[in-house]
Design a protein around this motif. Structure first.
Motif, PDB file in Angstrom:
ATOM      1  N   ARG A   1       0.940  -1.126   0.202  1.00  0.00           N
ATOM      2  CA  ARG A   1       0.387   0.183   0.311  1.00  0.00           C
ATOM      3  C   ARG A   1       0.563   1.396   0.029  1.00  0.00           C
ATOM      4  O   ARG A   1       0.646   2.808  -0.958  1.00  0.00           O
ATOM      5  N   ARG A   2       2.104   0.954   0.917  1.00  0.00           N
ATOM      6  CA  ARG A   2       2.726   2.226   0.917  1.00  0.00           C
ATOM      7  C   ARG A   2       3.739   2.234  -0.765  1.00  0.00           C
ATOM      8  O   ARG A   2       3.893   3.913  -0.979  1.00  0.00           O
ATOM      9  N   ARG A   3       3.458   1.706  -1.494  1.00  0.00           N
ATOM     10  CA  ARG A   3       4.122   1.554  -2.436  1.00  0.00           C
ATOM     11  C   ARG A   3       3.595   1.831  -4.094  1.00  0.00           C
ATOM     12  O   ARG A   3       3.927   1.567  -4.684  1.00  0.00           O
ATOM     13  N   ALA A   4       2.076   1.834  -3.500  1.00  0.00           N
ATOM     14  CA  ALA A   4       0.995   2.516  -4.579  1.00  0.00           C
ATOM     15  C   ALA A   4       1.211   3.485  -5.122  1.00  0.00           C
ATOM     16  O   ALA A   4       1.229   4.556  -4.564  1.00  0.00           O
ATOM     17  N   ASP A   5       1.250   3.720  -6.284  1.00  0.00           N
ATOM     18  CA  ASP A   5       0.143   4.766  -7.129  1.00  0.00           C
ATOM     19  C   ASP A   5      -1.599   4.788  -6.504  1.00  0.00           C
ATOM     20  O   ASP A   5      -1.812   6.060  -6.542  1.00  0.00           O
ATOM     21  N   HIS A   6      -1.789   3.723  -6.847  1.00  0.00           N
ATOM     22  CA  HIS A   6      -3.082   3.688  -6.484  1.00  0.00           C
ATOM     23  C   HIS A   6      -3.803   2.570  -5.956  1.00  0.00           C
ATOM     24  O   HIS A   6      -3.046   1.255  -5.965  1.00  0.00           O
ATOM     25  N   LEU A   7      -5.009   2.668  -4.723  1.00  0.00           N
ATOM     26  CA  LEU A   7      -5.454   1.847  -3.931  1.00  0.00           C
ATOM     27  C   LEU A   7      -7.126   1.247  -4.475  1.00  0.00           C
ATOM     28  O   LEU A   7      -7.631   2.119  -4.564  1.00  0.00           O
ATOM     29  N   VAL A   8      -6.885  -0.168  -4.812  1.00  0.00           N
ATOM     30  CA  VAL A   8      -8.273  -0.366  -5.026  1.00  0.00           C
ATOM     31  C   VAL A   8      -9.135  -0.865  -3.482  1.00  0.00           C
ATOM     32  O   VAL A   8      -8.446  -2.616  -3.539  1.00  0.00           O
ATOM     33  N   HIS A   9      -9.576  -0.980  -2.760  1.00  0.00           N
ATOM     34  CA  HIS A   9     -10.299  -1.500  -1.654  1.00  0.00           C
ATOM     35  C   HIS A   9     -10.951  -2.495  -1.753  1.00  0.00           C
ATOM     36  O   HIS A   9     -11.752  -1.958  -2.890  1.00  0.00           O
ATOM     37  N   THR A  10     -10.957  -3.939  -1.950  1.00  0.00           N
ATOM     38  CA  THR A  10     -12.296  -4.576  -1.965  1.00  0.00           C
ATOM     39  C   THR A  10     -12.863  -5.672  -0.723  1.00  0.00           C
ATOM     40  O   THR A  10     -13.069  -6.852  -0.854  1.00  0.00           O
ATOM     41  N   GLY A  11     -12.718  -4.947   0.524  1.00  0.00           N
ATOM     42  CA  GLY A  11     -13.226  -5.253   1.075  1.00  0.00           C
ATOM     43  C   GLY A  11     -14.627  -4.826   1.938  1.00  0.00           C
ATOM     44  O   GLY A  11     -15.142  -5.447   2.512  1.00  0.00           O
ATOM     45  N   LEU A  12     -14.857  -4.030   0.772  1.00  0.00           N
ATOM     46  CA  LEU A  12     -15.945  -3.031   1.227  1.00  0.00           C
ATOM     47  C   LEU A  12     -17.317  -4.414   0.427  1.00  0.00           C
ATOM     48  O   LEU A  12     -18.234  -4.547   0.736  1.00  0.00           O
ATOM     49  N   SER A  13     -16.941  -4.112  -0.855  1.00  0.00           N
ATOM     50  CA  SER A  13     -17.789  -4.892  -1.873  1.00  0.00           C
ATOM     51  C   SER A  13     -17.705  -5.058  -3.185  1.00  0.00           C
ATOM     52  O   SER A  13     -16.629  -4.166  -3.340  1.00  0.00           O
ATOM     53  N   ARG A  14     -17.619  -5.671  -3.824  1.00  0.00           N
ATOM     54  CA  ARG A  14     -17.164  -5.982  -5.401  1.00  0.00           C
ATOM     55  C   ARG A  14     -17.410  -4.884  -5.710  1.00  0.00           C
ATOM     56  O   ARG A  14     -16.687  -4.385  -6.703  1.00  0.00           O
ATOM     57  N   HIS A  15     -18.863  -4.250  -5.668  1.00  0.00           N
ATOM     58  CA  HIS A  15     -19.338  -3.788  -6.591  1.00  0.00           C
ATOM     59  C   HIS A  15     -18.622  -2.375  -6.575  1.00  0.00           C
ATOM     60  O   HIS A  15     -18.027  -1.601  -7.759  1.00  0.00           O
ATOM     61  N   TYR A  16     -18.367  -1.528  -5.319  1.00  0.00           N
ATOM     62  CA  TYR A  16     -17.011  -0.688  -5.010  1.00  0.00           C
ATOM     63  C   TYR A  16     -16.004  -0.873  -5.228  1.00  0.00           C
ATOM     64  O   TYR A  16     -15.593   0.539  -6.095  1.00  0.00           O
ATOM     65  N   ALA A  17     -15.142  -1.830  -5.233  1.00  0.00           N
ATOM     66  CA  ALA A  17     -13.987  -2.189  -6.329  1.00  0.00           C
ATOM     67  C   ALA A  17     -14.373  -1.575  -7.816  1.00  0.00           C
ATOM     68  O   ALA A  17     -13.143  -1.398  -7.748  1.00  0.00           O
TER      69      ALA A  17
END
Length: 198
Positions: free
Chosen positions: A170-186
């Motif tokens: 996460r620290r080295r990312a340019d962008h984060l995609v969070h998948t823990g909330l829901s598939r639709h959110y990701a």
């Protein structure tokens, strides 16, 4: 053509992100699928793996192939053996990756994605313009992985030991995609990234 790296630990939801990129018309190179082809019947990795790890291949109706379970037993938890295997497989995957990128450029793609689980571990971030890291809470990751066939705590621990910890990704990312909330959110997050162009 822009090239983005897509990565994330086991069970983080990377396949959801990769599928969303594809649905948006972005060509995606799947490093895991490339490994399966290379180790499948007649694949370029079969002979060198048999030479390095005798007894880890088998005959199939379509030709000799790697017995993935036998190979897993031979290398999992053994750093020297895993390093030997990676020295065989990684250059072959890189060759497939270069072919994929050349084909995407010929087709006039404006963006291509390299879906590489071990992107940071193999120095792959140097080959891409941006890094997209897929992340989820550790409890969610563990629950997802342990639902997989043949998976257990010991195997999960051995896999995680070979991967860069999520907090460092996460620290080295340019962008984060969070998948823990829901598939639709990701999926929405990926769509937004593509629309913004990074």
């Amino acid at each position: 053509m822009k090239v983005w790296g897509l990565t994330g630990g086991i069970g983080m939801g990377k396949s959801t992100a990769a599928t969303t990129f594809r649905r948006l018309g972005v060509p995606v190179f799947d490093a895991d699928a490339a490994v399966h082809r290379l180790q499948g019947p007649g694949g370029a990795a079969v002979r060198p793996i048999e030479a390095a790890f005798p007894g880890t291949t088998r005959e199939t109706p379509r030709g000799r192939a790697v017995d993935r379970e036998a190979l897993r037993r031979a290398v999992l938890g053994h750093d020297a053996a895993m390093n030997r295997l990676e020295a065989i497989v990684h250059p072959l995957v890189r060759r497939e990756e270069r072919r994929f990128l050349a084909a995407a450029r010929r087709r006039g793609a404006r963006l291509a994605v390299l879906d590489v689980p071990l992107l940071f571990e193999t120095g792959g971030e140097r080959r891409v313009d941006r890094v997209v890291v897929v992340t989820a809470p550790a409890a969610t990751q563990r629950a997802r992985v342990l639902r997989r066939k043949g998976m257990n705590e010991e195997r999960l621990a051995a896999i995680l030991a070979r991967q860069v910890p999520d907090r460092l990704r996460r620290r080295r990312a340019d962008h984060l995609v969070h998948t823990g909330l829901s598939r639709h959110y990701a999926q929405r997050a990926v769509r937004r990234l593509v629309m913004q162009g990074g």
